[in-house]
Design an enzyme around this catalytic site. Structure first.
Site, PDB file in Angstrom:
ATOM      1  N   LYS A   1       0.920  19.354  43.375  1.00 26.95           N
ATOM      2  CA  LYS A   1       0.665  18.190  43.680  1.00 26.95           C
ATOM      3  C   LYS A   1       1.556  17.535  44.711  1.00 26.95           C
ATOM      4  O   LYS A   1       3.044  17.655  44.504  1.00 26.95           O
ATOM      5  CB  LYS A   1       1.092  16.930  42.216  1.00 26.95           C
ATOM      6  CG  LYS A   1       0.719  15.211  42.384  1.00 26.95           C
ATOM      7  CD  LYS A   1       1.296  14.727  40.878  1.00 26.95           C
ATOM      8  CE  LYS A   1       0.730  13.232  41.304  1.00 26.95           C
ATOM      9  NZ  LYS A   1       0.816  12.853  40.577  1.00 26.95           N
TER      10      LYS A   1
ATOM     11  N   ARG B   1      -3.334   4.111  42.754  1.00 24.73           N
ATOM     12  CA  ARG B   1      -2.704   3.676  41.645  1.00 24.73           C
ATOM     13  C   ARG B   1      -3.199   1.904  42.012  1.00 24.73           C
ATOM     14  O   ARG B   1      -2.693   0.867  40.694  1.00 24.73           O
ATOM     15  CB  ARG B   1      -1.060   3.128  43.357  1.00 24.73           C
ATOM     16  CG  ARG B   1      -0.865   4.512  42.945  1.00 24.73           C
ATOM     17  CD  ARG B   1       0.214   4.503  44.193  1.00 24.73           C
ATOM     18  NE  ARG B   1       0.849   5.821  43.750  1.00 24.73           N
ATOM     19  CZ  ARG B   1       1.606   6.722  44.447  1.00 24.73           C
ATOM     20  NH1 ARG B   1       2.216   5.808  45.874  1.00 24.73           N
ATOM     21  NH2 ARG B   1       2.404   8.244  44.508  1.00 24.73           N
TER      22      ARG B   1
ATOM     23  N   LYS C   1       8.092   8.159  45.558  1.00 28.41           N
ATOM     24  CA  LYS C   1       7.595   9.544  44.968  1.00 28.41           C
ATOM     25  C   LYS C   1       7.959  11.534  45.524  1.00 28.41           C
ATOM     26  O   LYS C   1       7.821  12.246  44.523  1.00 28.41           O
ATOM     27  CB  LYS C   1       6.537  10.125  44.133  1.00 28.41           C
ATOM     28  CG  LYS C   1       6.211   8.689  43.421  1.00 28.41           C
ATOM     29  CD  LYS C   1       5.205   8.780  42.637  1.00 28.41           C
ATOM     30  CE  LYS C   1       4.032   7.440  41.711  1.00 28.41           C
ATOM     31  NZ  LYS C   1       3.815   7.598  40.778  1.00 28.41           N
TER      32      LYS C   1
ATOM     33  N   LYS D   1      -3.522  18.946  44.103  1.00 27.25           N
ATOM     34  CA  LYS D   1      -3.779  17.811  44.323  1.00 27.25           C
ATOM     35  C   LYS D   1      -2.505  17.261  45.995  1.00 27.25           C
ATOM     36  O   LYS D   1      -2.389  17.615  45.288  1.00 27.25           O
ATOM     37  CB  LYS D   1      -3.738  16.675  43.328  1.00 27.25           C
ATOM     38  CG  LYS D   1      -3.723  15.196  42.695  1.00 27.25           C
ATOM     39  CD  LYS D   1      -3.693  14.656  41.759  1.00 27.25           C
ATOM     40  CE  LYS D   1      -3.829  13.144  42.031  1.00 27.25           C
ATOM     41  NZ  LYS D   1      -2.788  12.478  40.627  1.00 27.25           N
TER      42      LYS D   1
ATOM     43  N   SER E   1      -8.170   9.690  45.003  1.00 30.37           N
ATOM     44  CA  SER E   1      -9.232   8.327  45.263  1.00 30.37           C
ATOM     45  C   SER E   1      -9.451   8.377  46.566  1.00 30.37           C
ATOM     46  O   SER E   1     -10.570   7.695  46.961  1.00 30.37           O
ATOM     47  CB  SER E   1      -8.049   6.952  44.659  1.00 30.37           C
ATOM     48  OG  SER E   1      -6.804   7.218  45.227  1.00 30.37           O
TER      49      SER E   1
ATOM     50  N   TYR F   1     -14.721  11.389  41.515  1.00 31.22           N
ATOM     51  CA  TYR F   1     -15.072  10.490  41.414  1.00 31.22           C
ATOM     52  C   TYR F   1     -17.133   9.849  41.602  1.00 31.22           C
ATOM     53  O   TYR F   1     -17.607   9.423  41.439  1.00 31.22           O
ATOM     54  CB  TYR F   1     -14.471   8.782  41.736  1.00 31.22           C
ATOM     55  CG  TYR F   1     -12.931   8.860  41.220  1.00 31.22           C
ATOM     56  CD1 TYR F   1     -12.477   8.531  39.994  1.00 31.22           C
ATOM     57  CD2 TYR F   1     -11.961   9.242  42.633  1.00 31.22           C
ATOM     58  CE1 TYR F   1     -11.585   8.359  39.999  1.00 31.22           C
ATOM     59  CE2 TYR F   1     -10.481   9.310  42.046  1.00 31.22           C
ATOM     60  CZ  TYR F   1     -10.099   8.704  41.015  1.00 31.22           C
ATOM     61  OH  TYR F   1      -9.103   9.000  40.679  1.00 31.22           O
TER      62      TYR F   1
END
Length: 334
Positions: free
Chosen positions: A202, A212, A225, A256, A282, A321
């Protein structure tokens, strides 16, 4: 394997492209609903479908609506959904205790789905960001994200989800040692058959922004992060992360984001041979859906092309999605 071919004109590569039937016979990779995992955002309420502005066509759903979505997934042949909670602000704390509350939003949703659609596989997310007042995947002290203390919390979170009836646990936190700790705890608690699909590679990506927004973490994040997610420039580091998680007991692994990291997908599949997944995150979804909404791209074609790219890169499946839309298309329902 190195592709070989005869010299022209003995070999005319266009021969097998001449008709649809010939193209179908020569197609190397295929996409089906069985290759999809549908990520779904869960929120409190009754009969609620709340649009997410940065993700056209995606909603936060109340549990009753999530159950309906789960039934739709099963009817379409989608084998699994993945739940992400939109947690009330009052429940976001520094100790993140809501993460392992047996009655939290995710765990209630798991039980509700299993009561109505028992054969559908339910995947969960294991990370503290939906419950953390600081927006991070781990416990925060000053400017430091604690590793070992976070792992203890993640284990409690995973056990609560397993007790609720989850089939697949998805640790997305990127703390060191969390797969081994979780696997040990699951075995000790009698959850020997619960699968772990680790977010093994990731990356610290800018493509996560709309997600988010969807889980209500955007305005809460303090810092970034990069101290626990992989540097986007580092291929070998990502493969070391995968190797570690495989050694610690991951059953499946994930890359990811997806499309910008197809080289990593290919390397993971080739090097490890485990069931390998990508998350079409996303930001990837928002780019394609937003451009299609404005008429800049043919939405159906780029959707299918993007998903086929994952299959070509070696992925056994994709979290996307687009899942219900593409499943309907493949079944001839759209």
């Amino acid at each position: 394997m190195r592709p070989t071919t005869a010299a022209f004109p003995a070999a005319r590569l266009r021969r097998l492209r001449r008709t649809r039937a010939l193209r179908d016979l020569a197609q190397e990779n295929h996409l089906s609903a069985a290759d999809l995992i549908w990520p779904i955002f869960v929120r409190e309420g009754v009969d609620v479908a709340e649009p997410i502005a940065s993700m056209p066509g995606v909603n936060r759903l109340s549990i009753d609506r999530v159950v309906r979505a789960a039934q739709e997934a099963a009817d379409l042949g989608i084998p699994a959904i993945c739940l992400f909670p939109y947690t009330d602000a009052a429940l976001r704390t520094e100790d993140c205790a809501e993460a392992w509350n047996p009655e939290n939003l995710t765990n209630r949703a798991i039980r509700a789905i299993k009561a109505e659609v028992p054969d559908l596989a339910i995947m969960t997310d294991i990370a503290l960001d939906p419950y953390n007042i600081n927006g991070h995947d781990g416990l925060v002290v000053g400017e430091t994200i604690l590793n070992d203390e976070t792992v203890e919390c993640l284990v409690k979170m995973g056990l609560a989800q397993a007790e609720a009836g989850a089939d697949i646990l998805g640790p997305s936190d990127m703390m060191d040692g969390r797969i081994g700790a979780l696997r040990t705890a699951l075995e000790a608690a009698g959850h020997r058959d619960i699968a772990i699909l680790s977010y093994a590679a990731k990356f610290a990506s800018a493509f996560y922004g709309p997600f988010r927004d969807a889980v209500g973490a955007s305005g809460r994040l303090v810092g970034d992060k990069a101290t626990y997610q992989v540097n986007p420039a580092n291929r070998l580091e990502a493969l070391r992360c995968v190797a570690r998680d495989v050694d610690e007991g991951a059953d499946m692994v994930m890359v990811k984001p997806g499309m910008p990291y197809l080289d990593i997908c290919r390397a993971v599949k080739d090097d490890f041979g485990l069931p390998t997944y990508a998350y079409q995150v996303s930001g990837e979804y928002a780019m394609l859906a937003g451009a299609a909404e404005r008429g800049w791209l043919d939405g159906d074609k780029v959707m299918l092309e993007s998903l086929m790219a994952f299959r070509r890169a070696g992925c056994d499946g994709v979290l996307t999605y687009f899942a219900p839309r593409v499943a309907r298309m493949l079944a001839g329902r759209d």
